[in-house]
Design an enzyme around this catalytic site. Structure first.
Site, PDB file in Angstrom:
ATOM      1  N   GLY A 132     -31.851   3.922 -15.741  1.00 24.28           N
ATOM      2  CA  GLY A 132     -31.908   2.810 -14.779  1.00 24.28           C
ATOM      3  C   GLY A 132     -33.293   2.733 -14.149  1.00 24.28           C
ATOM      4  O   GLY A 132     -33.435   2.385 -12.970  1.00 24.28           O
ATOM      5  N   GLY A 170     -34.487  -0.458 -12.209  1.00 26.64           N
ATOM      6  CA  GLY A 170     -33.691  -0.958 -11.084  1.00 26.64           C
ATOM      7  C   GLY A 170     -34.366  -0.724  -9.744  1.00 26.64           C
ATOM      8  O   GLY A 170     -35.530  -0.310  -9.671  1.00 26.64           O
ATOM      9  N   GLN A 171     -33.626  -1.001  -8.668  1.00 28.46           N
ATOM     10  CA  GLN A 171     -34.224  -0.950  -7.328  1.00 28.46           C
ATOM     11  C   GLN A 171     -34.784   0.440  -7.014  1.00 28.46           C
ATOM     12  O   GLN A 171     -35.905   0.564  -6.530  1.00 28.46           O
ATOM     13  CB  GLN A 171     -33.191  -1.346  -6.253  1.00 28.46           C
ATOM     14  CG  GLN A 171     -33.845  -1.584  -4.893  1.00 28.46           C
ATOM     15  CD  GLN A 171     -32.895  -1.447  -3.705  1.00 28.46           C
ATOM     16  OE1 GLN A 171     -31.773  -0.961  -3.840  1.00 28.46           O
ATOM     17  NE2 GLN A 171     -33.350  -1.857  -2.548  1.00 28.46           N
ATOM     18  N   ILE A 203     -31.991  -0.261 -20.355  1.00 27.41           N
ATOM     19  CA  ILE A 203     -31.106  -0.926 -21.321  1.00 27.41           C
ATOM     20  C   ILE A 203     -31.787  -2.211 -21.789  1.00 27.41           C
ATOM     21  O   ILE A 203     -32.578  -2.792 -21.035  1.00 27.41           O
ATOM     22  CB  ILE A 203     -29.708  -1.246 -20.726  1.00 27.41           C
ATOM     23  CG1 ILE A 203     -29.830  -1.954 -19.376  1.00 27.41           C
ATOM     24  CG2 ILE A 203     -28.842  -0.007 -20.612  1.00 27.41           C
ATOM     25  CD1 ILE A 203     -28.533  -2.536 -18.857  1.00 27.41           C
ATOM     26  N   TYR A 218     -16.280  -0.033  -6.424  1.00 28.84           N
ATOM     27  CA  TYR A 218     -17.529   0.728  -6.288  1.00 28.84           C
ATOM     28  C   TYR A 218     -17.246   2.064  -5.587  1.00 28.84           C
ATOM     29  O   TYR A 218     -17.665   3.131  -6.053  1.00 28.84           O
ATOM     30  CB  TYR A 218     -18.522  -0.107  -5.487  1.00 28.84           C
ATOM     31  CG  TYR A 218     -19.854   0.537  -5.251  1.00 28.84           C
ATOM     32  CD1 TYR A 218     -20.784   0.659  -6.283  1.00 28.84           C
ATOM     33  CD2 TYR A 218     -20.210   0.996  -3.982  1.00 28.84           C
ATOM     34  CE1 TYR A 218     -22.030   1.227  -6.048  1.00 28.84           C
ATOM     35  CE2 TYR A 218     -21.457   1.562  -3.750  1.00 28.84           C
ATOM     36  CZ  TYR A 218     -22.354   1.669  -4.783  1.00 28.84           C
ATOM     37  OH  TYR A 218     -23.585   2.238  -4.547  1.00 28.84           O
ATOM     38  N   LYS A 275     -17.500   5.963  -6.802  1.00 28.09           N
ATOM     39  CA  LYS A 275     -18.421   6.897  -6.134  1.00 28.09           C
ATOM     40  C   LYS A 275     -17.704   8.176  -5.700  1.00 28.09           C
ATOM     41  O   LYS A 275     -18.248   9.268  -5.830  1.00 28.09           O
ATOM     42  CB  LYS A 275     -19.121   6.219  -4.953  1.00 28.09           C
ATOM     43  CG  LYS A 275     -20.188   5.212  -5.393  1.00 28.09           C
ATOM     44  CD  LYS A 275     -21.279   5.881  -6.232  1.00 28.09           C
ATOM     45  CE  LYS A 275     -22.254   4.910  -6.841  1.00 28.09           C
ATOM     46  NZ  LYS A 275     -23.186   5.535  -7.797  1.00 28.09           N
TER      47      LYS A 275
END
Ligand code: SER
Length: 328
Positions: free
Chosen positions: A18, A21-22, A45, A153, A157
């Site tokens: 990732g 990403g952010q 990806i 989510y 988690k």
């Protein structure tokens, strides 16, 4: 109970999954700059390829958590000893795509943990304020407390925390994690999160556009400036394992605010900021189910966590950098 031999974290050959990403887009570069002698592979990806400095400053490779075979070959090729697993659908988007969120967050994590078990890697997979729910104490959430999230989510988690701890206790895989607050940064936008408003309002303010706020006034959530979040990952992954009583995942905190407090602070720098509320029921329901703020005593005691930024210093820095970035 048998004595568990955990593997030392080496942080030498690191795979960031990732990486565009952010968090990944900043963490990958920071690791390349600050871990001497390291090779940091930018995992991505198709459709989210690295560009610019991220592409040019080190190796990159396709690393889809749902494809165990490709992941294992990247780990072999670069002799990866540490996997930073940042693949996730954030909270609001996960409500719209719960099966995909489960697939990425859980099946993906299992693939990574199995590879880590076989090949001796350390693994960091973030948890979140999203791992809490309405039965969690609202204020000063203790490290060990009730976690009954209502969002997909949050479910993934909590399961991430449990599965990561399981692989540590059962197999000695060196898993470590933090519960991130909403993260605020000027480099890469988040997407599909409940706390995204606290990033987007800075862009609107600097552009001189009206901000439409999807979260109701008075809704408190923990937030953090990205440099502190990145320091947390570095510090935890390099911490002396014998000091870690907890593993997955540590509360970390630096500031908690509600929309009006944030807007008032931004107006100290950009007085013309205009805001209108258009509350999004999905995001608001999630935000309401999360606590106001976490107690991070364990992180401070076990590995020296200490944030640098508060709302004022973050806002000054955000406004300054976004003015440059947006040419305003
Ligand atoms: N920032 C995340 C979200 O809003 C929470 O970890 O989904």
């Amino acid at each position: 109970m048998p004595h568990i031999q955990y593997l030392d974290t080496r942080m030498k050959n690191i795979l960031v999954i990732g990486s565009t990403g952010q968090i990944g887009s900043e963490l990958t570069l920071k690791l390349r700059r600050e871990v001497p002698g390291s090779t940091v592979v930018a995992g991505y990806i198709p459709g989210a390829e690295p560009h610019g400095e991220l592409l040019e400053s080190g190796p990159s490779a396709i690393a889809d958590v749902r494809n165990a075979g490709t992941l294992a070959s990247v780990v072999d090729k670069y002799k990866i000893d540490t996997v930073i697993n940042l693949a996730a659908l954030l909270s609001a988007i996960a409500e719209r795509k719960p099966l995909m969120a489960w697939d990425i967050q859980m099946n993906g994590l299992l693939n990574i943990l199995e590879i880590a078990r076989e090949k001796g890697c350390a693994v960091f997979t973030p948890s979140s304020i999203g791992s809490f729910g309405p039965e969690t104490p609202r204020k000063d959430v203790p490290q060990d407390t009730i976690q009954r999230p209502r969002s997909m989510y949050g479910v993934t988690k909590v399961a991430t925390e449990l599965l990561s701890d399981y692989y540590f206790h059962k197999f000695g895989v060196d898993t470590r994690s933090v519960r991130f607050p909403g993260l605020i940064s000027y480099t890469t936008l988040p997407g599909g999160g409940t706390t995204d408003y606290a990033v987007e309002v800075y862009y609107s303010a600097v552009k001189g556009e009206e901000f439409v706020c999807p979260i109701a006034a008075g809704t408190y959530m923990d937030m953090m400036y990205m440099p502190d979040a990145l320091d947390a990952v570095m510090k935890l992954m390099q911490a002396d394992p014998s000091r870690l009583v907890h593993r997955n995942a540590f509360n970390i905190a630096s500031m908690s605010f509600e929309p009006e407090t944030l807007f008032a602070k931004i107006r100290e720098y950009i007085p013309g900021l205009k805001v209108r509320y258009e509350v999004d029921p999905i995001r608001q329901a999630i935000a309401t189910s999360w606590p106001d703020n976490m107690d991070d005593t364990c992180a401070r005691e076990e590995w020296g966590w200490k944030p640098t930024y508060n709302l004022d210093t973050m806002t000054r820095d955000m406004v300054e950098h976004l003015r440059i970035k947006l040419g305003k």
